[in-house]
Design a protein around this motif. Structure first.
Motif, mmCIF file in Angstrom:
data_model
loop_
_atom_site.group_PDB
_atom_site.id
_atom_site.type_symbol
_atom_site.label_atom_id
_atom_site.label_comp_id
_atom_site.label_asym_id
_atom_site.label_seq_id
_atom_site.Cartn_x
_atom_site.Cartn_y
_atom_site.Cartn_z
ATOM 1 N N UNK A 252 0.831 -1.201 0.000
ATOM 2 C CA UNK A 252 0.000 0.000 0.000
ATOM 3 C C UNK A 252 0.867 1.253 0.000
ATOM 4 N N UNK A 253 1.960 1.235 0.764
ATOM 5 C CA UNK A 253 2.860 2.385 0.794
ATOM 6 C C UNK A 253 3.455 2.640 -0.589
ATOM 7 N N UNK A 254 3.757 1.556 -1.324
ATOM 8 C CA UNK A 254 4.340 1.714 -2.649
ATOM 9 C C UNK A 254 3.376 2.397 -3.609
ATOM 10 N N UNK A 255 2.061 2.224 -3.395
ATOM 11 C CA UNK A 255 1.073 2.862 -4.264
ATOM 12 C C UNK A 255 1.092 4.381 -4.145
ATOM 13 N N UNK A 256 1.540 4.904 -3.006
ATOM 14 C CA UNK A 256 1.539 6.342 -2.776
ATOM 15 C C UNK A 256 2.386 7.072 -3.820
ATOM 16 N N UNK A 257 3.457 6.425 -4.262
ATOM 17 C CA UNK A 257 4.384 7.093 -5.180
ATOM 18 C C UNK A 257 3.888 7.144 -6.612
ATOM 19 N N UNK A 258 2.966 6.271 -6.991
ATOM 20 C CA UNK A 258 2.643 6.105 -8.409
ATOM 21 C C UNK A 258 2.018 7.335 -9.069
ATOM 22 N N UNK A 259 0.938 7.925 -8.520
ATOM 23 C CA UNK A 259 0.325 9.055 -9.254
ATOM 24 C C UNK A 259 1.281 10.216 -9.481
ATOM 25 N N UNK A 260 2.014 10.612 -8.433
ATOM 26 C CA UNK A 260 2.933 11.738 -8.586
ATOM 27 C C UNK A 260 4.043 11.462 -9.573
ATOM 28 N N UNK A 261 4.609 10.237 -9.514
ATOM 29 C CA UNK A 261 5.713 9.900 -10.417
ATOM 30 C C UNK A 261 5.255 9.807 -11.863
ATOM 31 N N UNK A 262 4.036 9.321 -12.085
ATOM 32 C CA UNK A 262 3.551 9.152 -13.451
ATOM 33 C C UNK A 262 3.026 10.444 -14.054
ATOM 34 N N UNK A 263 2.581 11.377 -13.210
ATOM 35 C CA UNK A 263 1.999 12.627 -13.709
ATOM 36 C C UNK A 263 2.984 13.784 -13.777
ATOM 37 N N UNK A 264 4.060 13.717 -12.997
ATOM 38 C CA UNK A 264 4.978 14.852 -12.926
ATOM 39 C C UNK A 264 5.716 15.035 -14.252
ATOM 40 N N UNK A 265 6.027 16.282 -14.631
ATOM 41 C CA UNK A 265 6.724 16.535 -15.901
ATOM 42 C C UNK A 265 8.154 16.017 -15.862
ATOM 43 N N UNK A 266 8.649 15.624 -17.023
ATOM 44 C CA UNK A 266 10.036 15.185 -17.156
ATOM 45 C C UNK A 266 10.738 16.123 -18.115
ATOM 46 N N UNK A 267 12.021 16.452 -17.859
ATOM 47 C CA UNK A 267 12.691 17.465 -18.668
ATOM 48 C C UNK A 267 13.158 16.986 -20.031
ATOM 49 N N UNK A 268 13.265 15.660 -20.222
ATOM 50 C CA UNK A 268 13.843 15.157 -21.470
ATOM 51 C C UNK A 268 13.031 13.984 -21.990
ATOM 52 N N UNK A 269 13.128 13.731 -23.265
ATOM 53 C CA UNK A 269 12.493 12.577 -23.877
ATOM 54 C C UNK A 269 13.467 11.393 -23.833
ATOM 55 N N UNK A 270 12.945 10.164 -23.904
ATOM 56 C CA UNK A 270 11.550 9.735 -24.041
ATOM 57 C C UNK A 270 10.789 9.850 -22.723
ATOM 58 N N UNK A 271 9.692 10.588 -22.721
ATOM 59 C CA UNK A 271 8.971 10.904 -21.492
ATOM 60 C C UNK A 271 8.379 9.664 -20.836
ATOM 61 N N UNK A 272 7.761 8.791 -21.637
ATOM 62 C CA UNK A 272 7.104 7.611 -21.067
ATOM 63 C C UNK A 272 8.114 6.720 -20.354
ATOM 64 N N UNK A 273 9.254 6.519 -20.975
ATOM 65 C CA UNK A 273 10.267 5.663 -20.364
ATOM 66 C C UNK A 273 10.792 6.279 -19.078
ATOM 67 N N UNK A 274 11.001 7.580 -19.079
ATOM 68 C CA UNK A 274 11.525 8.240 -17.882
ATOM 69 C C UNK A 274 10.494 8.247 -16.752
ATOM 70 N N UNK A 275 9.224 8.423 -17.091
ATOM 71 C CA UNK A 275 8.195 8.371 -16.050
ATOM 72 C C UNK A 275 8.091 6.960 -15.468
ATOM 73 N N UNK A 276 8.147 5.956 -16.339
ATOM 74 C CA UNK A 276 8.081 4.574 -15.857
ATOM 75 C C UNK A 276 9.267 4.270 -14.945
ATOM 76 N N UNK A 277 10.443 4.770 -15.326
ATOM 77 C CA UNK A 277 11.623 4.549 -14.509
ATOM 78 C C UNK A 277 11.487 5.210 -13.145
ATOM 79 N N UNK A 278 11.034 6.447 -13.145
ATOM 80 C CA UNK A 278 10.900 7.181 -11.880
ATOM 81 C C UNK A 278 9.859 6.521 -10.973
ATOM 82 N N UNK A 279 8.721 6.115 -11.553
ATOM 83 C CA UNK A 279 7.679 5.470 -10.763
ATOM 84 C C UNK A 279 8.169 4.144 -10.185
ATOM 85 N N UNK A 280 8.864 3.354 -10.997
ATOM 86 C CA UNK A 280 9.353 2.057 -10.519
ATOM 87 C C UNK A 280 10.417 2.233 -9.443
ATOM 88 N N UNK A 281 11.310 3.186 -9.641
ATOM 89 C CA UNK A 281 12.376 3.419 -8.666
ATOM 90 C C UNK A 281 11.797 3.816 -7.306
#
Length: 444
Positions: free
Chosen positions: A73-102
Motif C-alpha cells: 500500500x505504501x508503494x502505491x503512494x508514489x505512483x500518481x505523482x511519479x507518473x503525472x509529474x513533468x520530465x525534462x527530457x524525452x523519451x517521457x514515457x520511459x523516464x516516467x516509468x523509470x521514476x515510478x518504478x524506482x
C-alpha cells in the motif's frame, strides 16, 4: 528523441517488473485505503509543484506512507505523482516509468524494513528515542535502494565507468533524505495521534518554506549562469578563433580542482574562473584579435591588457569570489616573466595558477586557423617541461592525473568542428611553441 541504449531499456524493464511485483497486496493485511488516497493525492500535488519550481521530490510524504502503511500500500503512494509529474527530457514515457518504478521499490523497501522492526506498533504510543530506530533504518533502506538503482542507470545509460558509478552517491543522498525522513516520521506520529491527518499536514509548512528558499537560491544560481553565459557568448562572437575555448578551459579547470581535493563550492568557483578568464577580450580592438600575421610590440601590449580589462568587468560580481583574481592573474608565470604584474611563485593566486595550466592545455589541444591541434600526450609533455618556470608543478601534476583517470574529449574546437584528442601535431613546429600559445597571438 534522446537515444537510450538497449541495455538501459532492459534494465528499466526489469526494475518496472520488480516494482509491479511489490504492488501485490499481502493476504490478510489490513490497509487504510483512505490514508493511501490522501497520501497519494498529497504527494502528486506536491510533486507537481516541486517539479515546476525545480526543487526536487517531496520525500516526507512518501516516507510517511512507508511508516504508516503496509509495504504494497505504501508503494502505491508514489505512483500518481511519479507518473503525472513533468520530465525534462524525452523519451517521457520511459523516464516516467523509470521514476515510478524506482520510487515504488524504495518506498516498499522502507515500509518493509519499518514493519519488520515493529515501527508501526511504536507509532501508536510513540516511545522516543526508540521510535527513531525503525524509522532511521527505513530511511537507510530507502536511500540505499535509490542509490543502487541510480548507479545502475548511470552505468548503463550514461556510460559512467562502474568504478565511479556509486562512488559517493549514497553519502550525497543520505543527508537530504534523512532530513525528509525525520519530517515523514513526524507526519506519521501526528497522523496516528488524536489530532489526525490535518495535524500531520502542518509538518509540511516548514518544508514548504524551505522549498521556497531553495527555489529562490536556484533562481539566483540560474541568473548567475545566465550572466556568465552572456559574457562568454560576447567573447566568442568577437573572437571566433577561440569559440568554445572558454567552456573547455572551465572543464579542465574543474578537473584540476577536483583532483586537488577542493570542495564542490570552490570547484564551481574555479570553473567560473576558467570560463571567464578571457572576458577582457571584449575591451581589445577586434582588428587585433582577428589580425592575420605577427603582432607588433605595441599591438601585443594592447592585447596584454585584457586581464586587467576582464578584472574590471567582473570586479563587481560578488558571487565570483576568487575567480576574479584568476581573471586578472592567469597570465602570470612562476618565474616572474608573465603579465600584467610579473608576480612570482606563491604570490600568484592559486586560482590563477590552476586556470593558467587549463588555458595552456586547451590552447595546445585545440585546432586554430593557423595550426592544427596537438595530441594530448604532446601537450602534457610540454606542460611538464614548462612546470616550475611557467606553470605550477602541482597543478600540472593534478591535470595529468585527471587526464589519466577521465581522458580528454573536447567536443568543440575554435572552428566549431569535433576535435579528436589524438590530433596530429603541425609539422615543423618548434619545441615549446605550444605552451607559448597560451600567451601568444591567438590564445591570449
Amino acid at each position: 528523441m534522446d537515444a537510450v541504449p538497449a541495455r538501459a531499456r532492459v534494465y528499466v524493464a526489469g526494475v518496472v517488473l520488480a516494482a509491479l511485483l511489490c504492488l501485490r497486496p499481502l493476504p490478510a493485511t489490513p490497509t487504510s485505503w483512505r490514508a493511501v488516497l490522501l497520501l497519494a493525492g498529497l504527494y502528486a500535488g506536491s510533486e507537481l509543484v516541486a517539479r515546476s519550481r525545480s526543487v526536487g521530490t517531496c520525500y516526507p510524504v512518501l516516507l510517511a506512507g512507508a511508516f504508516l502503511l503496509p509495504p504494497s500500500a505504501a508503494a502505491l503512494v508514489a505512483l500518481p505523482g511519479a507518473l503525472l509529474s513533468p520530465v525534462p527530457r524525452r523519451p517521457c514515457a520511459l523516464r516516467r516509468a523509470w521514476r515510478a518504478a524506482q520510487l515504488t521499490l524504495a518506498v516498499w523497501a522502507a515500509a518493509y524494513v519499518h514493519g519488520r522492526l515493529g515501527g508501526r506498533d511504536v507509532l501508536v504510543e510513540p516511545d522516543f528515542p526508540y521510535a527513531l530506530v525503525p524509522g532511521g533504518t527505513a530511511v537507510l533502506a530507502f536511500c540505499l535502494v535509490l542509490t543502487l538503482l541510480d548507479g545502475g542507470i548511470l552505468a548503463l545509460a550514461d556510460h559512467v565507468p562502474a568504478s565511479r558509478t556509486w562512488r559517493g552517491l549514497f553519502t550525497r543522498t543520505l543527508g537530504p533524505v534523512a532530513v525528509h525522513g525525520l519530517a515523514g516520521l513526524m507526519m506519521a506520529v501526528l497522523w496516528r495521534s488524536p489530532y489526525g491527518p490535518v495535524a500531520a499536514l502542518l509538518v509540511l509548512l516548514p518544508m514548504c518554506v524551505a522549498w521556497w528558499a531553495f527555489a529562490q537560491y536556484h533562481r539566483e544560481g540560474a541568473a548567475h549562469q545566465a550572466t556568465i553565459r552572456a559574457l562568454v557568448q560576447a567573447v566568442d562572437i568577437k573572437d571566433g578563433y577561440t569559440r568554445g575555448h572558454s567552456e573547455r578551459v572551465g572543464r579542465a579547470t574543474m578537473m584540476i580542482a577536483r583532483e586537488l581535493g577542493m570542495d564542490d563550492e570552490r570547484v564551481e568557483t574555479l570553473r567560473f574562473a576558467g570560463i571567464l578568464h578571457d572576458v577582457g577580450k571584449l575591451g581589445v580592438p577586434t582588428r587585433l584579435l582577428r589580425k592575420e600575421g605577427a603582432l607588433t610590440p605595441e599591438e601585443r601590449r594592447v592585447i596584454e591588457l585584457h586581464p586587467e580589462y576582464g578584472h574590471e568587468m567582473v570586479r563587481g560580481i560578488r558571487f565570483l569570489g576568487e575567480a576574479r583574481a584568476a581573471v586578472l592573474h592567469h597570465h602570470e608565470r612562476l618565474d616572474g616573466s608573465g603579465y600584467p604584474y610579473g608576480l612570482v611563485g606563491d604570490r600568484i593566486p592559486e586560482s590563477a595558477r590552476v586556470v593558467a595550466v587549463a588555458d595552456a592545455f586547451d590552447a595546445m589541444t585545440s585546432t586554430r586557423s593557423y595550426r592544427r591541434a596537438r595530441p594530448v600526450a604532446a601537450a602534457v609533455e610540454e606542460l611538464q617541461r614548462c612546470a616550475g618556470k611557467q606553470f605550477d608543478p602541482r597543478m600540472v601534476g593534478a591535470l595529468v592525473r585527471a587526464l589519466g583517470r577521465h581522458g580528454w574529449h573536447p567536443s568543440v574546437t575554435a572552428d566549431g568542428t569535433p576535435a579528436p584528442s589524438t590530433a596530429a601535431a603541425a609539422p615543423g613546429r618548434p619545441r615549446g611553441e605550444g605552451a607559448r600559445d597560451s600567451v601568444g597571438r591567438r590564445a591570449v
